[in-house]
Design an enzyme around this catalytic site. Structure first.
Site, PDB file in Angstrom:
ATOM      1  N   HIS A  98       3.868  -6.175 -40.132  1.00 57.56           N
ATOM      2  CA  HIS A  98       3.457  -7.470 -39.600  1.00 57.56           C
ATOM      3  C   HIS A  98       2.443  -8.217 -40.459  1.00 57.56           C
ATOM      4  O   HIS A  98       2.143  -9.388 -40.194  1.00 57.56           O
ATOM      5  CB  HIS A  98       2.948  -7.308 -38.164  1.00 57.56           C
ATOM      6  CG  HIS A  98       3.373  -8.387 -37.230  1.00 57.56           C
ATOM      7  ND1 HIS A  98       3.294  -8.285 -35.860  1.00 57.56           N
ATOM      8  CD2 HIS A  98       3.878  -9.642 -37.476  1.00 57.56           C
ATOM      9  CE1 HIS A  98       3.733  -9.417 -35.309  1.00 57.56           C
ATOM     10  NE2 HIS A  98       4.084 -10.255 -36.268  1.00 57.56           N
ATOM     11  N   ASP A 121       3.770  -8.820 -29.064  1.00 54.58           N
ATOM     12  CA  ASP A 121       3.282  -7.613 -29.743  1.00 54.58           C
ATOM     13  C   ASP A 121       2.530  -6.753 -28.730  1.00 54.58           C
ATOM     14  O   ASP A 121       1.948  -7.270 -27.769  1.00 54.58           O
ATOM     15  CB  ASP A 121       2.310  -8.057 -30.864  1.00 54.58           C
ATOM     16  CG  ASP A 121       2.148  -7.051 -31.991  1.00 54.58           C
ATOM     17  OD1 ASP A 121       2.128  -5.843 -31.722  1.00 54.58           O
ATOM     18  OD2 ASP A 121       2.009  -7.503 -33.152  1.00 54.58           O
ATOM     19  N   HIS A 123       0.056  -5.250 -29.923  1.00 55.61           N
ATOM     20  CA  HIS A 123      -1.242  -5.336 -30.600  1.00 55.61           C
ATOM     21  C   HIS A 123      -1.619  -6.788 -30.875  1.00 55.61           C
ATOM     22  O   HIS A 123      -0.729  -7.642 -31.017  1.00 55.61           O
ATOM     23  CB  HIS A 123      -1.178  -4.594 -31.949  1.00 55.61           C
ATOM     24  CG  HIS A 123      -0.603  -3.209 -31.840  1.00 55.61           C
ATOM     25  ND1 HIS A 123       0.734  -2.953 -32.038  1.00 55.61           N
ATOM     26  CD2 HIS A 123      -1.193  -2.035 -31.528  1.00 55.61           C
ATOM     27  CE1 HIS A 123       0.947  -1.659 -31.864  1.00 55.61           C
ATOM     28  NE2 HIS A 123      -0.203  -1.062 -31.555  1.00 55.61           N
ATOM     29  N   ASP A 125      -3.381  -7.871 -33.596  1.00 58.67           N
ATOM     30  CA  ASP A 125      -3.319  -8.144 -35.044  1.00 58.67           C
ATOM     31  C   ASP A 125      -4.326  -9.211 -35.472  1.00 58.67           C
ATOM     32  O   ASP A 125      -4.045 -10.036 -36.349  1.00 58.67           O
ATOM     33  CB  ASP A 125      -1.890  -8.543 -35.467  1.00 58.67           C
ATOM     34  CG  ASP A 125      -0.879  -7.421 -35.247  1.00 58.67           C
ATOM     35  OD1 ASP A 125      -1.286  -6.303 -34.868  1.00 58.67           O
ATOM     36  OD2 ASP A 125       0.330  -7.661 -35.454  1.00 58.67           O
ATOM     37  N   HIS A 138      -1.780  -5.091 -41.544  1.00 52.39           N
ATOM     38  CA  HIS A 138      -0.872  -5.549 -40.460  1.00 52.39           C
ATOM     39  C   HIS A 138      -1.626  -5.730 -39.135  1.00 52.39           C
ATOM     40  O   HIS A 138      -1.105  -6.386 -38.238  1.00 52.39           O
ATOM     41  CB  HIS A 138       0.341  -4.623 -40.293  1.00 52.39           C
ATOM     42  CG  HIS A 138       0.117  -3.369 -39.518  1.00 52.39           C
ATOM     43  ND1 HIS A 138       1.116  -2.724 -38.828  1.00 52.39           N
ATOM     44  CD2 HIS A 138      -0.989  -2.609 -39.348  1.00 52.39           C
ATOM     45  CE1 HIS A 138       0.634  -1.638 -38.250  1.00 52.39           C
ATOM     46  NE2 HIS A 138      -0.640  -1.536 -38.560  1.00 52.39           N
ATOM     47  N   ASP A 225       6.938  -8.684 -32.889  1.00 50.39           N
ATOM     48  CA  ASP A 225       6.756  -7.297 -33.338  1.00 50.39           C
ATOM     49  C   ASP A 225       7.565  -6.425 -32.386  1.00 50.39           C
ATOM     50  O   ASP A 225       7.343  -6.460 -31.175  1.00 50.39           O
ATOM     51  CB  ASP A 225       5.260  -6.948 -33.266  1.00 50.39           C
ATOM     52  CG  ASP A 225       4.927  -5.559 -33.792  1.00 50.39           C
ATOM     53  OD1 ASP A 225       5.767  -4.643 -33.669  1.00 50.39           O
ATOM     54  OD2 ASP A 225       3.800  -5.393 -34.298  1.00 50.39           O
ATOM     55  N   ASP A 227       7.419  -3.559 -31.590  1.00 51.19           N
ATOM     56  CA  ASP A 227       6.653  -2.619 -30.756  1.00 51.19           C
ATOM     57  C   ASP A 227       6.135  -3.268 -29.469  1.00 51.19           C
ATOM     58  O   ASP A 227       5.535  -2.589 -28.621  1.00 51.19           O
ATOM     59  CB  ASP A 227       5.546  -1.918 -31.552  1.00 51.19           C
ATOM     60  CG  ASP A 227       4.339  -2.776 -31.898  1.00 51.19           C
ATOM     61  OD1 ASP A 227       4.022  -3.742 -31.186  1.00 51.19           O
ATOM     62  OD2 ASP A 227       3.675  -2.444 -32.905  1.00 51.19           O
ATOM     63  N   GLU A 270       8.403  -4.881 -37.986  1.00 52.03           N
ATOM     64  CA  GLU A 270       8.032  -3.479 -37.671  1.00 52.03           C
ATOM     65  C   GLU A 270       9.194  -2.604 -37.196  1.00 52.03           C
ATOM     66  O   GLU A 270       8.968  -1.579 -36.553  1.00 52.03           O
ATOM     67  CB  GLU A 270       6.865  -3.430 -36.666  1.00 52.03           C
ATOM     68  CG  GLU A 270       5.598  -4.169 -37.114  1.00 52.03           C
ATOM     69  CD  GLU A 270       4.686  -3.358 -38.055  1.00 52.03           C
ATOM     70  OE1 GLU A 270       5.039  -2.205 -38.426  1.00 52.03           O
ATOM     71  OE2 GLU A 270       3.619  -3.917 -38.439  1.00 52.03           O
TER      72      GLU A 270
HETATM   73  C1  DIR Z   1      -4.834  -1.424 -34.898  1.00 54.19           C
HETATM   74  C2  DIR Z   1      -3.350  -1.191 -34.764  1.00 54.19           C
HETATM   75  N1  DIR Z   1      -5.285  -2.484 -34.022  1.00 54.19           N
HETATM   76  C3  DIR Z   1      -5.211  -1.772 -36.345  1.00 54.19           C
HETATM   77  N2  DIR Z   1      -2.587  -2.330 -35.077  1.00 54.19           N
HETATM   78  C4  DIR Z   1      -1.237  -2.369 -35.155  1.00 54.19           C
HETATM   79  O1  DIR Z   1      -4.846  -0.974 -37.212  1.00 54.19           O
HETATM   80  O2  DIR Z   1      -5.848  -2.772 -36.589  1.00 54.19           O
HETATM   81  N3  DIR Z   1      -0.608  -3.461 -35.332  1.00 54.19           N
HETATM   82  N4  DIR Z   1      -0.520  -1.287 -35.013  1.00 54.19           N
HETATM   83  O3  DIR Z   1       0.718  -3.655 -35.298  1.00 54.19           O
HETATM   84 MN    MN Z   2       2.129  -6.608 -34.969  1.00 54.01          MN
HETATM   85 MN    MN Z   3       2.327  -4.080 -32.949  1.00 52.94          MN
HETATM   86 MN    MN Z   4      -2.042   0.637 -32.300  1.00 49.52          MN
END
Ligand code: DIR
Ligand code: MN
Ligand code: MN
Ligand code: MN
Length: 301
Positions: A98, A121, A123, A125, A138, A225, A227, A270
């Protein structure tokens, strides 16, 4: 109607190998023909080889990993997306991780500076180079787009192009403490899974669209995303989080956004075909293609 497909086989925004194989798998699955069957003209200039952009040395910039590599790839993606959007094509970007959205959203905003962004998402991000715990970019693209990331010379090409009132989230359920603070301080609208449960997906999408594109007055960029979907629906992704969107909720978002007639760009990010078993990969690639088709007008009836 023309769709411009940008395949971005890139994984440098996070540590797990294989997400760079996402675009190839999605195209192999037949997405280009499926879009043609929906009546679209399809432009696809092939999968880029971003390995040539990998710098010989890419030591951490503060906590940020692969900063030079991510910056070079996303700058190139921004040009590709801008090119499609400015000729009026729908820009469809297939990731990849991402961090690529740093490029896609920049490309859209270069043409439509007032566009709204719907970020689907698990998350947020939105980590800054300061707040990130992982150093994985990401988890950071939104902070760069908003201009709250501070000056990082490796990302000097990035122009702040997003304002907090023009982004909305759907599907959040794994947000870092630092990110919660950023969301609060900037008054950013977010429909977490709690709000999806509370209001239902129909109302959530209606409110999300009205927030970023009041009265459908602004073009919309959808960054999806995979996920965001529950891991039972889309298992083959790098950071799955339980309690996600159902198959239908994910599809509803795409169907409803198509119906608004405001979509100018979509990201599908992703999908990692090297995680999990063949069945799980098939399921994830299949659902990814299906989301894209719905955003491009496929209907149930
Ligand atoms: C977490 C995970 N907040 C980070 N983020 C993800 O690494 O900053 N984003 N998995 O897709
Ligand atoms: Mn993402
Ligand atoms: Mn995500
Ligand atoms: Mn995560």
């Amino acid at each position: 109607n023309t769709v411009g497909v940008v395949g971005v086989p890139f994984s440098g925004g996070q540590p797990r190998e294989g997400v760079d194989l996402g675009p190839m798998k999605i195209i192999e699955f037949g997405l280009l023909d499926q879009m043609k069957e929906l009546g679209w003209n399809v432009e696809f200039d092939g999968h880029r080889d971003y390995n040539a952009m990998r710098p010989a040395q890419d030591p951490p910039v503060g906590k940020l990993k692969n900063a030079r590599f991510v910056s070079a790839v996303t700058e190139s993606v921004a040009q590709s997306v801008k090119g499609y959007v400015e000729k009026g094509s729908l820009a469809l970007t297939l990731g990849g991780d991402h961090s690529i959205a740093l490029g896609t959203v920049s490309g859209t905003m270069a043409v439509h500076p007032n566009a709204g962004l719907i970020w689907v998402d698990a998350h947020a991000d939105i980590n800054t180079p300061e707040s990130t715990e992982s150093g994985n970019i990401h988890g950071c693209p939104i902070s760069f787009l908003l201009g709250i990331a501070g000056q990082i010379k490796e990302f000097s090409w990035v122009k702040p192009c997003l304002t907090p009132d023009r982004i909305v989230y759907i599907g959040l359920r794994d947000v870092d403490a630092g990110e919660k603070k950023i969301l609060r301080e900037n008054g950013i609208k977010a429909f977490s899974m709690h709000e999806v449960d509370k209001y239902g997906i129909g109302k959530v999408v209606e409110m999300a669209v009205e927030h970023v594109s009041p009265g459908l007055s602004r073009p919309v960029h959808l960054s999806f995303d995979v996920d965001a979907l529950d891991p039972t629906v889309a298992p083959s992704t790098g950071t799955p989080v339980r309690g996600g969107l159902t198959f239908r909720e994910g599809h509803y978002i795409c169907e409803a956004l198509h119906q608004t007639g405001t979509l100018v760009a979509m990201d599908l990010m992703e999908v990692n075909p090297s995680l999990e078993d063949d069945q799980a990969v098939y399921q994830t690639v299949n659902v990814g293609c299906s989301l894209v088709r719905c955003a491009m007008g496929e209907t149930l009836l």
